[in-house]
Write a protein that holds these residues in place. Structure first.
Motif, PDB file in Angstrom:
ATOM      1  N   ALA A   5      44.952 -40.560  95.347  1.00 18.97           N
ATOM      2  CA  ALA A   5      45.819 -39.373  95.303  1.00 18.97           C
ATOM      3  C   ALA A   5      45.795 -38.723  93.924  1.00 18.97           C
ATOM      4  CB  ALA A   5      47.251 -39.732  95.724  1.00 18.97           C
ATOM      5  N   GLY A   6      44.637 -38.780  93.266  1.00 23.62           N
ATOM      6  CA  GLY A   6      44.487 -38.121  91.984  1.00 23.62           C
ATOM      7  C   GLY A   6      45.073 -38.887  90.809  1.00 23.62           C
ATOM      8  N   LEU A   7      45.615 -40.088  91.056  1.00 21.91           N
ATOM      9  CA  LEU A   7      46.207 -40.883  89.969  1.00 21.91           C
ATOM     10  C   LEU A   7      45.111 -41.505  89.107  1.00 21.91           C
ATOM     11  CD1 LEU A   7      48.952 -42.786  92.010  1.00 21.91           C
ATOM     12  CD2 LEU A   7      49.328 -40.903  90.410  1.00 21.91           C
ATOM     13  N   THR A   8      45.498 -41.965  87.919  1.00 22.91           N
ATOM     14  CA  THR A   8      44.529 -42.649  87.064  1.00 22.91           C
ATOM     15  C   THR A   8      44.598 -44.159  87.290  1.00 22.91           C
ATOM     16  OG1 THR A   8      46.167 -42.626  85.313  1.00 22.91           O
ATOM     17  CG2 THR A   8      44.500 -40.886  85.278  1.00 22.91           C
ATOM     18  N   SER A   9      45.365 -44.570  88.313  1.00 20.85           N
ATOM     19  CA  SER A   9      45.411 -45.988  88.672  1.00 20.85           C
ATOM     20  C   SER A   9      44.773 -46.160  90.050  1.00 20.85           C
ATOM     21  CB  SER A   9      46.858 -46.479  88.712  1.00 20.85           C
ATOM     22  OG  SER A   9      47.604 -45.690  89.616  1.00 20.85           O
ATOM     23  N   VAL A  10      44.462 -47.418  90.368  1.00 19.45           N
ATOM     24  CA  VAL A  10      43.873 -47.708  91.677  1.00 19.45           C
ATOM     25  C   VAL A  10      44.555 -48.954  92.236  1.00 19.45           C
ATOM     26  CG1 VAL A  10      41.961 -49.036  90.644  1.00 19.45           C
ATOM     27  CG2 VAL A  10      41.681 -48.059  92.930  1.00 19.45           C
ATOM     28  N   ALA A  11      44.795 -48.968  93.550  1.00 14.35           N
ATOM     29  CA  ALA A  11      45.411 -50.118  94.209  1.00 14.35           C
ATOM     30  C   ALA A  11      44.322 -50.937  94.887  1.00 14.35           C
ATOM     31  CB  ALA A  11      46.445 -49.653  95.235  1.00 14.35           C
ATOM     32  N   LEU A  12      44.279 -52.235  94.599  1.00 14.28           N
ATOM     33  CA  LEU A  12      43.215 -53.099  95.114  1.00 14.28           C
ATOM     34  C   LEU A  12      43.809 -54.338  95.772  1.00 14.28           C
ATOM     35  CD1 LEU A  12      40.962 -52.985  91.918  1.00 14.28           C
ATOM     36  CD2 LEU A  12      40.530 -51.755  94.062  1.00 14.28           C
ATOM     37  N   ARG A  13      43.197 -54.727  96.904  1.00 12.63           N
ATOM     38  CA  ARG A  13      43.625 -55.962  97.558  1.00 12.63           C
ATOM     39  C   ARG A  13      42.425 -56.643  98.176  1.00 12.63           C
ATOM     40  NH1 ARG A  13      46.022 -58.554 102.294  1.00 12.63           N
ATOM     41  NH2 ARG A  13      46.031 -56.860 103.835  1.00 12.63           N
ATOM     42  N   ALA A  14      42.303 -57.935  97.968  1.00 14.12           N
ATOM     43  CA  ALA A  14      41.292 -58.738  98.648  1.00 14.12           C
ATOM     44  C   ALA A  14      41.995 -59.448  99.799  1.00 14.12           C
ATOM     45  CB  ALA A  14      40.674 -59.752  97.696  1.00 14.12           C
ATOM     46  N   PRO A  15      41.816 -58.954 101.036  1.00 15.53           N
ATOM     47  CA  PRO A  15      42.529 -59.575 102.153  1.00 15.53           C
ATOM     48  C   PRO A  15      41.954 -60.943 102.481  1.00 15.53           C
ATOM     49  CG  PRO A  15      41.061 -57.850 102.947  1.00 15.53           C
ATOM     50  CD  PRO A  15      40.970 -57.834 101.444  1.00 15.53           C
ATOM     51  N   ALA A  16      42.781 -61.770 103.130  1.00 16.73           N
ATOM     52  CA  ALA A  16      42.344 -63.117 103.485  1.00 16.73           C
ATOM     53  C   ALA A  16      41.753 -63.164 104.894  1.00 16.73           C
ATOM     54  CB  ALA A  16      43.538 -64.076 103.406  1.00 16.73           C
ATOM     55  N   HIS A  17      42.087 -62.173 105.724  1.00 12.72           N
ATOM     56  CA  HIS A  17      41.659 -62.224 107.125  1.00 12.72           C
ATOM     57  C   HIS A  17      40.134 -62.229 107.218  1.00 12.72           C
ATOM     58  CE1 HIS A  17      41.323 -61.407 111.358  1.00 12.72           C
ATOM     59  NE2 HIS A  17      42.640 -61.460 111.482  1.00 12.72           N
ATOM     60  N   PRO A  18      39.581 -63.200 107.973  1.00 11.21           N
ATOM     61  CA  PRO A  18      38.112 -63.302 108.027  1.00 11.21           C
ATOM     62  C   PRO A  18      37.434 -62.046 108.582  1.00 11.21           C
ATOM     63  CG  PRO A  18      39.152 -64.843 109.573  1.00 11.21           C
ATOM     64  CD  PRO A  18      40.244 -64.302 108.699  1.00 11.21           C
ATOM     65  N   VAL A  19      38.083 -61.357 109.511  1.00 14.42           N
ATOM     66  CA  VAL A  19      37.467 -60.135 110.061  1.00 14.42           C
ATOM     67  C   VAL A  19      37.447 -59.032 109.002  1.00 14.42           C
ATOM     68  CG1 VAL A  19      37.674 -58.297 111.791  1.00 14.42           C
ATOM     69  CG2 VAL A  19      38.033 -60.691 112.451  1.00 14.42           C
ATOM     70  N   ALA A  20      38.541 -58.877 108.272  1.00 11.78           N
ATOM     71  CA  ALA A  20      38.575 -57.880 107.203  1.00 11.78           C
ATOM     72  C   ALA A  20      37.512 -58.198 106.152  1.00 11.78           C
ATOM     73  CB  ALA A  20      39.967 -57.836 106.572  1.00 11.78           C
ATOM     74  N   ARG A  21      37.381 -59.471 105.813  1.00 10.04           N
ATOM     75  CA  ARG A  21      36.398 -59.864 104.796  1.00 10.04           C
ATOM     76  C   ARG A  21      34.977 -59.597 105.279  1.00 10.04           C
ATOM     77  NH1 ARG A  21      38.527 -62.037 100.728  1.00 10.04           N
ATOM     78  NH2 ARG A  21      36.606 -62.968  99.951  1.00 10.04           N
ATOM     79  N   ALA A  22      34.724 -59.908 106.540  1.00 11.02           N
ATOM     80  CA  ALA A  22      33.380 -59.676 107.100  1.00 11.02           C
ATOM     81  C   ALA A  22      33.074 -58.175 107.138  1.00 11.02           C
ATOM     82  CB  ALA A  22      33.288 -60.291 108.498  1.00 11.02           C
ATOM     83  N   LEU A  23      34.085 -57.385 107.438  1.00 11.42           N
ATOM     84  CA  LEU A  23      33.884 -55.931 107.543  1.00 11.42           C
ATOM     85  C   LEU A  23      33.588 -55.316 106.162  1.00 11.42           C
ATOM     86  CD1 LEU A  23      33.926 -53.708 109.712  1.00 11.42           C
ATOM     87  CD2 LEU A  23      36.335 -53.321 109.138  1.00 11.42           C
ATOM     88  N   ILE A  24      34.320 -55.752 105.149  1.00 10.30           N
ATOM     89  CA  ILE A  24      34.084 -55.265 103.780  1.00 10.30           C
ATOM     90  C   ILE A  24      32.653 -55.604 103.364  1.00 10.30           C
ATOM     91  CG2 ILE A  24      34.701 -55.612 101.341  1.00 10.30           C
ATOM     92  CD1 ILE A  24      37.613 -56.265 102.423  1.00 10.30           C
ATOM     93  N   GLU A  25      32.275 -56.845 103.665  1.00  6.51           N
ATOM     94  CA  GLU A  25      30.937 -57.320 103.322  1.00  6.51           C
ATOM     95  C   GLU A  25      29.865 -56.506 104.046  1.00  6.51           C
ATOM     96  OE1 GLU A  25      27.883 -60.249 102.256  1.00  6.51           O
ATOM     97  OE2 GLU A  25      29.912 -59.948 101.471  1.00  6.51           O
ATOM     98  N   ALA A  26      30.042 -56.320 105.354  1.00  7.33           N
ATOM     99  CA  ALA A  26      29.024 -55.633 106.156  1.00  7.33           C
ATOM    100  C   ALA A  26      28.965 -54.141 105.823  1.00  7.33           C
ATOM    101  CB  ALA A  26      29.316 -55.833 107.651  1.00  7.33           C
ATOM    102  N   ALA A  27      30.100 -53.538 105.509  1.00  2.54           N
ATOM    103  CA  ALA A  27      30.107 -52.111 105.163  1.00  2.54           C
ATOM    104  C   ALA A  27      29.510 -51.901 103.778  1.00  2.54           C
ATOM    105  CB  ALA A  27      31.523 -51.548 105.232  1.00  2.54           C
TER     106      ALA A  27
END
Ligand code: TXA
Ligand code: MG
Length: 312
Positions: A109-131
């Protein structure tokens, strides 16, 4: 809207959709998220359009872990300590954004900060990896509605959209992540209570600062936080005068920066923050902005523009 069981084939199809700039509903251990490639501004704009948000809230970018986070943000040792203790998991860190991060300005949203999260769910992790990209994802509900903790809730919320929903059953936590901002000075502030308790966080880094006691970036609406251009903004301007630069929409002068020459509001949203920053950096005292239709995501664009025009 297609609900599919989140098996290997479905995850790989969803990753392809994400790489093509489409949206995917992804299960996480907290709630279901409406995901897009965070580095693709058009895809991120589609999230806001689908959620029907009247304004641009900054989104969480989902990543695989600390090494990934280092590409996008400056993690103070205090932030690193939290990441090492709670990632993968239900902690979102808001930290100063690296200028060379490929995450789209719109996702922040134009901010100079960024929000980051490493989810634990295996499907979310696989999707991040595959994308192969950070995934921007707010909760997969329409604006102002409850966060979905089951695939069918997300389907009810986003009924008309043509989106793959990866079904991995009910979310185990069912409550959104805890959002903590850690600035360059190491001051840590709780921006949103969530699945990880304040006590758990304070056990790792000591007392959190009270919101408002510090200048670290906070959630919009809570503190003055949006990127405000140095230049003055003149809205609903049909043309610009000699001492102004023009930000066009639709048909406009050929020399001017144009939010969307074809008059596409989603494209305009995708370009908004980056173009304002560009014109601001060029040193113009006044940015004259073309009228933007107040329909669909245009309402969020106009909301942001009128705040930027009023911020002084
Ligand atoms: O559990 C969750 O956090 C879920 C799943 C999908 O990960 N996501 C989620 O996203 O709840 P959302 O967009 O509904 O909430 C994100 C929160 C908002 O309160 C937003 O203001 C804050 O994070 N946030 C994001 N980026 C920020 C930033 N740069 N500065 C301050 N606050 C930020
Ligand atoms: Mg939400």
């Amino acid at each position: 809207m297609t609900i599919v069981a989140a098996d290997t084939a479905a995850i790989s199809a969803a990753a392809t959709a994400l790489r093509n700039g489409d949206l995917v509903v992804m299960p996480t251990e907290t709630v279901y998220g409406l995901a897009a490639d965070a580095t693709n501004a058009m895809a991120v704009a589609r999230i806001y359009a689908a959620k029907g948000r009247p304004s641009f809230n900054p989104l969480i970018s989902h990543i695989s872990g600390v090494e990934d986070a280092d590409r996008h943000a400056r993690l103070h040792p205090v932030a690193r300590k939290l990441a090492e203790r709670f990632w993968p998991g239900a902690l979102t860190l808001v930290a100063p954004r690296r200028p060379d991060s490929p995450i789209a300005e719109l996702a922040c949203a134009g901010l100079t900060s960024v929000a980051l999260r490493a989810p634990a769910h295996p499907v979310a992790r696989a999707l991040i990896e595959a994308a192969g990209a950070p995934l921007a994802a707010p909760s997969a509900n329409r604006s102002g509605k409850l966060s979905p903790t089951q695939a069918k809730h997300a389907a009810e919320e986003l009924g008309d959209e043509d989106i793959i929903i990866l079904d991995a059953g009910p979310c185990t936590l069912g409550l959104e992540s805890t959002v903590v901002a850690v600035g360059d000075d190491g001051a840590a502030t709780l921006l949103r209570p969530g699945a990880i308790s304040r006590a758990d966080i304070e056990a790792v880094i000591g007392p959190l600062r009270r919101l408002g006691a510090t200048a670290v970036p906070a959630s919009p609406g809570l503190l003055e936080s949006h990127y405000a251009p140095r230049a003055r903004l003149r809205l609903n301007a049909a043309t610009s005068s000699v001492d102004e630069v023009y930000l066009a929409f639709g048909l406009g002068p050929s020399g001017a920066l144009n939010l969307s020459r074809r008059g596409d509001l989603v494209e305009a949203a995708a370009n908004l923050f980056a173009y304002l920053r560009k014109l601001d950096a060029a040193g113009a005292p006044v940015i004259a902005v073309a009228p933007i239709p107040d329909e669909g995501i245009g309402e969020a664009i106009n909301d942001r523009l009128s705040r930027a025009a009023a911020d002084r």
